[in-house]
Write a protein that holds these residues in place. Structure first.
Motif, mmCIF file in Angstrom:
data_model
loop_
_atom_site.group_PDB
_atom_site.id
_atom_site.type_symbol
_atom_site.label_atom_id
_atom_site.label_comp_id
_atom_site.label_asym_id
_atom_site.label_seq_id
_atom_site.Cartn_x
_atom_site.Cartn_y
_atom_site.Cartn_z
ATOM 1 N N ASN A 57 -37.216 -22.906 -39.423
ATOM 2 C CA ASN A 57 -38.088 -24.137 -39.928
ATOM 3 C C ASN A 57 -37.610 -25.235 -38.833
ATOM 4 O O ASN A 57 -36.474 -25.558 -38.947
ATOM 5 N N PRO A 58 -38.384 -25.953 -37.997
ATOM 6 C CA PRO A 58 -37.850 -27.067 -37.192
ATOM 7 C C PRO A 58 -37.605 -28.061 -37.882
ATOM 8 O O PRO A 58 -36.993 -29.078 -37.587
ATOM 9 N N ARG A 59 -38.335 -28.136 -39.289
ATOM 10 C CA ARG A 59 -37.600 -29.361 -40.034
ATOM 11 C C ARG A 59 -36.477 -29.238 -40.534
ATOM 12 O O ARG A 59 -35.757 -30.185 -41.074
ATOM 13 N N VAL A 60 -35.941 -27.902 -40.490
ATOM 14 C CA VAL A 60 -34.373 -27.898 -41.187
ATOM 15 C C VAL A 60 -33.591 -27.600 -39.934
ATOM 16 O O VAL A 60 -32.293 -28.237 -39.882
ATOM 17 N N ALA A 61 -33.858 -26.735 -38.816
ATOM 18 C CA ALA A 61 -33.123 -26.365 -37.738
ATOM 19 C C ALA A 61 -33.649 -27.332 -36.266
ATOM 20 O O ALA A 61 -34.520 -26.992 -36.014
ATOM 21 N N ARG A 62 -32.680 -28.160 -36.038
ATOM 22 C CA ARG A 62 -33.046 -29.040 -34.995
ATOM 23 C C ARG A 62 -32.408 -29.009 -33.896
ATOM 24 O O ARG A 62 -30.996 -28.885 -33.946
ATOM 25 N N ILE A 63 -32.815 -29.026 -32.621
ATOM 26 C CA ILE A 63 -32.308 -28.848 -31.481
ATOM 27 C C ILE A 63 -32.075 -30.173 -30.896
ATOM 28 O O ILE A 63 -32.984 -31.168 -30.776
ATOM 29 N N VAL A 64 -30.992 -30.478 -30.388
ATOM 30 C CA VAL A 64 -30.679 -31.898 -29.907
ATOM 31 C C VAL A 64 -30.265 -31.687 -28.433
ATOM 32 O O VAL A 64 -29.327 -31.018 -28.013
ATOM 33 N N ALA A 65 -30.666 -32.175 -27.313
ATOM 34 C CA ALA A 65 -30.476 -32.191 -26.058
ATOM 35 C C ALA A 65 -30.726 -33.669 -25.404
ATOM 36 O O ALA A 65 -31.602 -33.765 -24.980
ATOM 37 N N LEU A 66 -29.619 -34.457 -25.673
ATOM 38 C CA LEU A 66 -29.908 -35.924 -25.210
ATOM 39 C C LEU A 66 -29.883 -35.939 -23.837
ATOM 40 O O LEU A 66 -29.163 -35.333 -22.966
ATOM 41 N N PRO A 67 -30.823 -36.936 -23.276
ATOM 42 C CA PRO A 67 -30.681 -37.240 -21.924
ATOM 43 C C PRO A 67 -29.775 -38.196 -21.693
ATOM 44 O O PRO A 67 -28.589 -38.503 -22.233
#
Length: 271
Positions: free
Chosen positions: A66-76
């Motif tokens: 669930n994207p509301r639970v598992a979030r990918i972070v790739a900061l610019p």
């Protein structure tokens, strides 16, 4: 002295890979439900050389989550304002709340890698990072965050092969940048930076786990299996759900189709 090259592992057969991947993905769903039910906070750091397979592994991990639970972070690249902040500040803002999983596709370790090698930070900033990073991570762990750090290790020959493949593939060429290609000419500089980083930040509270990734299939299976083995999750009992009966019609009539604009049937032109 000739450069030593490690023996590439045999590629995991696709049928074996897909069967085990699906089993592990089912367990990741159970892990997600446990995180949500227990209010746990899980942070997974993905680091390694360019083209080492980090992104494709993250993709398989999140495929059924669930994207509301598992979030990918790739900061610019940091903004001018962010460059004036405490280095860890913009990463701290991405940490999970209760019941969340954050997957960091590269992390605060940018300072120990690309920033160090490419000269994007000063020596003072670099050494300050190496001093503060273990303290920062100990604080996260002491506060109850489950922190896991994975380094995807790829050989120079395989990295170059993957770069060439991307150059020739118009669908994946966007994955390459001038910075990526320059990493080929700075292989040993990145190796020294990685060794120094491990020496300073491989601490008992948040150890580094190395994933051999010359075979991407093996790397994905090994990394996911290891992650699951390090988290004390359990199956969460879910309330049974049943489809309710559809109520009887009450006379509703759909408006005429010509009053709405429909997407053209492109699929029809294929046959």
């Amino acid at each position: 002295m000739a450069k030593k090259t490690r023996q590439a592992p045999d590629r995991l057969p696709r049928a074996v890979y897909e069967q085990e991947l699906y089993r592990l993905q089912a367990q990741l769903v159970e892990l997600q439900e446990w995180v949500r039910a227990e209010g746990a906070r899980l942070v997974v750091v993905f680091e390694g050389r360019d083209a080492a397979g980090k992104g494709s592994t993250i993709k398989r991990i999140t495929e059924y989550l669930n994207p509301r639970v598992a979030r990918i972070v790739a900061l610019p690249v940091p903004t001018d304002r962010e460059r004036t902040q405490w280095y860890f500040q913009r990463y701290a803002a991405q940490l999970p709340a209760a019941g969340e999983i954050v997957l960091l596709d590269r992390s605060w370790y940018n300072r120990a890698g690309v920033e160090r090698v490419m000269g994007f930070c000063s020596k003072e900033e670099y050494w300050r990072f190496l001093q503060q990073c273990p303290v920062f991570e100990r604080m996260l762990v002491e506060d109850g965050i489950l922190l896991r750090k994975y380094w995807f290790s790829v050989s120079d020959a395989v990295q170059e092969e993957r770069f060439r493949s991307r150059l020739e593939d118009p669908m994946r060429r966007w994955k390459l940048s001038a910075m990526d290609l320059e990493s080929l000419t700075r292989w040993e500089s990145y190796s020294r930076a990685k060794d120094e980083m491990f020496a300073r930040t491989d601490i008992p509270e948040s150890p580094w786990y190395v994933v051999e990734s010359d075979d991407k299939r093996r790397a994905r299976i090994n990394m996911i299996a290891h992650l699951l083995s390090t988290v004390p999750y359990r199956e969460v009992e879910r309330p049974p759900l049943e489809l309710p009966p559809r109520p009887p019609a009450t006379g509703y009539e759909r408006p005429p189709r010509d009053l709405q604009t429909y997407v053209p049937d492109h699929a029809a032109s294929l046959t």
